[in-house]
Structures are given as structure tokens and as C-alpha cells.
Write a protein that holds these residues in place. Sequence first.
Motif, short mmCIF file in Angstrom:
data_model
loop_
_atom_site.label_atom_id
_atom_site.label_comp_id
_atom_site.label_asym_id
_atom_site.label_seq_id
_atom_site.Cartn_x
_atom_site.Cartn_y
_atom_site.Cartn_z
N LYS A 178 33.67 9.40 -26.10
CA LYS A 178 33.27 10.31 -27.19
C LYS A 178 34.36 10.56 -28.23
N TYR A 179 35.62 10.42 -27.83
CA TYR A 179 36.71 10.80 -28.72
C TYR A 179 37.78 9.71 -28.77
N LEU A 180 38.32 9.48 -29.96
CA LEU A 180 39.39 8.51 -30.16
C LEU A 180 40.68 9.24 -30.53
N VAL A 181 41.73 8.98 -29.76
CA VAL A 181 43.04 9.60 -30.00
C VAL A 181 44.05 8.49 -30.28
N SER A 182 44.84 8.65 -31.35
CA SER A 182 45.87 7.68 -31.68
C SER A 182 47.15 8.41 -32.04
N ALA A 183 48.22 7.66 -32.24
CA ALA A 183 49.48 8.29 -32.65
C ALA A 183 49.31 8.98 -34.00
N GLU A 184 48.46 8.39 -34.84
CA GLU A 184 48.22 8.98 -36.17
C GLU A 184 47.47 10.30 -36.06
N THR A 185 46.39 10.32 -35.28
CA THR A 185 45.61 11.56 -35.18
C THR A 185 46.36 12.63 -34.41
N ALA A 186 47.20 12.20 -33.43
CA ALA A 186 47.92 13.17 -32.58
C ALA A 186 49.29 13.52 -33.14
N ASN A 187 49.65 12.86 -34.24
CA ASN A 187 50.97 13.09 -34.86
C ASN A 187 52.12 12.66 -33.95
N GLY A 188 52.01 11.42 -33.42
CA GLY A 188 53.09 10.86 -32.61
C GLY A 188 52.68 10.52 -31.19
N ASN A 189 53.30 9.46 -30.65
CA ASN A 189 53.02 9.04 -29.27
C ASN A 189 53.22 10.16 -28.26
N GLU A 190 54.24 11.00 -28.51
CA GLU A 190 54.57 12.04 -27.54
C GLU A 190 53.48 13.10 -27.43
N ASN A 191 52.57 13.13 -28.40
CA ASN A 191 51.49 14.13 -28.38
C ASN A 191 50.15 13.58 -27.93
N ILE A 192 50.06 12.25 -27.78
CA ILE A 192 48.77 11.63 -27.47
C ILE A 192 48.14 12.22 -26.22
N TYR A 193 48.91 12.32 -25.15
CA TYR A 193 48.31 12.79 -23.90
C TYR A 193 48.12 14.30 -23.86
N LYS A 194 48.76 15.02 -24.77
CA LYS A 194 48.46 16.45 -24.91
C LYS A 194 47.03 16.60 -25.43
N VAL A 195 46.70 15.76 -26.40
CA VAL A 195 45.34 15.78 -26.95
C VAL A 195 44.35 15.28 -25.91
N VAL A 196 44.72 14.23 -25.20
CA VAL A 196 43.85 13.68 -24.15
C VAL A 196 43.56 14.75 -23.09
N ASP A 197 44.59 15.47 -22.67
CA ASP A 197 44.40 16.54 -21.68
C ASP A 197 43.46 17.62 -22.21
N PHE A 198 43.61 17.95 -23.48
CA PHE A 198 42.75 18.94 -24.12
C PHE A 198 41.29 18.48 -24.08
N LEU A 199 41.08 17.19 -24.38
CA LEU A 199 39.71 16.66 -24.41
C LEU A 199 39.13 16.51 -23.01
N ILE A 200 39.98 16.19 -22.03
CA ILE A 200 39.52 16.12 -20.64
C ILE A 200 38.98 17.48 -20.22
N GLU A 201 39.74 18.54 -20.54
CA GLU A 201 39.31 19.88 -20.18
C GLU A 201 38.04 20.25 -20.93
N LYS A 202 37.94 19.81 -22.17
CA LYS A 202 36.74 20.07 -22.98
C LYS A 202 35.51 19.42 -22.31
N GLU A 203 35.66 18.20 -21.82
CA GLU A 203 34.57 17.51 -21.13
C GLU A 203 34.30 18.12 -19.75
N ARG A 204 35.37 18.55 -19.10
CA ARG A 204 35.23 19.14 -17.76
C ARG A 204 34.38 20.41 -17.82
N GLN A 205 34.56 21.17 -18.86
CA GLN A 205 33.82 22.44 -19.00
C GLN A 205 32.35 22.21 -19.27
N LYS A 206 32.00 21.00 -19.71
CA LYS A 206 30.59 20.68 -19.98
C LYS A 206 29.84 20.29 -18.72
N LYS A 207 30.58 19.91 -17.68
CA LYS A 207 29.93 19.43 -16.44
C LYS A 207 29.47 20.58 -15.57
#
Length: 207
Positions: A178-207
Motif C-alpha cells: 500500500k505504501y512506498l518509502v524511499s530515501a527521498e520521501t523519508a528524507n534520508g536512508n537513516e529515516n526509512i525504517y522509522k517511516v516503515v515502522d510507522f506504517l507497520i503500526e498503521k496497518e497493525r491497527q487496522k487488523k
Amino acid sequence: MIKLFSALILSLLIPLTAAAAEYSDGNGYTTIKTPVRTSDPSKIEVTEIFWYGCPHCYKLEPITQAWKKDLPSDVDFKFLPAVFGRGWLAHAKAFYVADLLGIEDKLRADLFNAIHVERRNLSSEDTLAAFFANYGVSEDEFHKQFNSFAVNSRLSQADAKIRAYGARGVPGLIVNGKYLVSAETANGNENIYKVVDFLIEKERQKK
């Protein structure tokens, strides 16, 4: 007393609201217009689109591996090789050869290192066959797998998925189709998995 209690509740809610609004479509990630079906609907799927020859993928690799160590049981992680250029095809096929033979985890770091640190030219079928020989794969077996129906079939499936995701570069992280995360959208490689974790929790709450 009531006013004091209300103020306390408000002070607790404000940080939670701010955290929840930290990322949004266009700020941290991009929402895929038409969600792509995942392999296992009971889990939250995270897929990294990559290319062995990409320096940005190489730099993200240790971050990815560190993140994967603490992967929750409800999250399914996958790698997906992209072919966005002529020179990418051999690497994508090599990934599936290694995956089919059950050695991708063993050679992944070494292959990245050989390409980006040792500057070895590993962009052809023959040079990759010689590299795989270090992992107990005969050159005949490598060539057989490299040109097999199984590998070509997986390549076609990967290409179809990547087009459905709307991805145009690497590395890219897809969360639950459902969601695409890149270094550009996350403002750097170091932030990519912060966004991924946020989206995982977002999906988890839907289940």
C-alpha cells in the motif's frame, strides 16, 4: 481541580497526536494508488526493492539487516530485485539463483562488498558464475539455474509487481502493498525504517 485534570489530559494527548501526524501521504511515504495483493494477508508484508549494483542500496544494507534482527512475528520481509537498466538483469537473475539454492543470505553481504568496496566487475553471467563457485555452486549448475524457467518466471513476476507499485528507483520499501518509502520521501536512508515502522503500526491497527 477539574481544570488541572483537564490540562493534564490535554498535555498527554498533544504528544500522541503529534506523533501520529509525524508522517502522512507525501511526507515520509507515498500511497500506492491501487494496493497490490501480498503473499500472506495474515501478516504485514515489507518488501525492499533493490539492485546489488546500487550504492544507495549498499549503504542501506546494514540498516536493513539491523532492522530485520528484531522483526515482529506478524511482519513478513522480502527482497525484490529490480531491473531498471540493461546492466541490472544479470544481478536480478543472480539473486533468484542464490534464492533458489538457499544461499542468498550467505553471499549477499559479500556480493555487495565485492561490487562496491573491491570494485570487481560482476555484471555478466560468467563473472557471477565464478563468484558463486566460492559458495559451492559449480559453474554448470549456476548457468543452468541462471537460464532456467524458474528464474525467468520469478523475474517476470517481480517486474509486474514493481510496475504495480509505481516504483521508479532503488532502494524502495513497500509496506503491505500500500505504501512506498524511499530515501527521498523519508528524507534520508537513516529515516526509512522509522517511516516503515510507522506504517507497520498503521496497518497493525487496522487488523
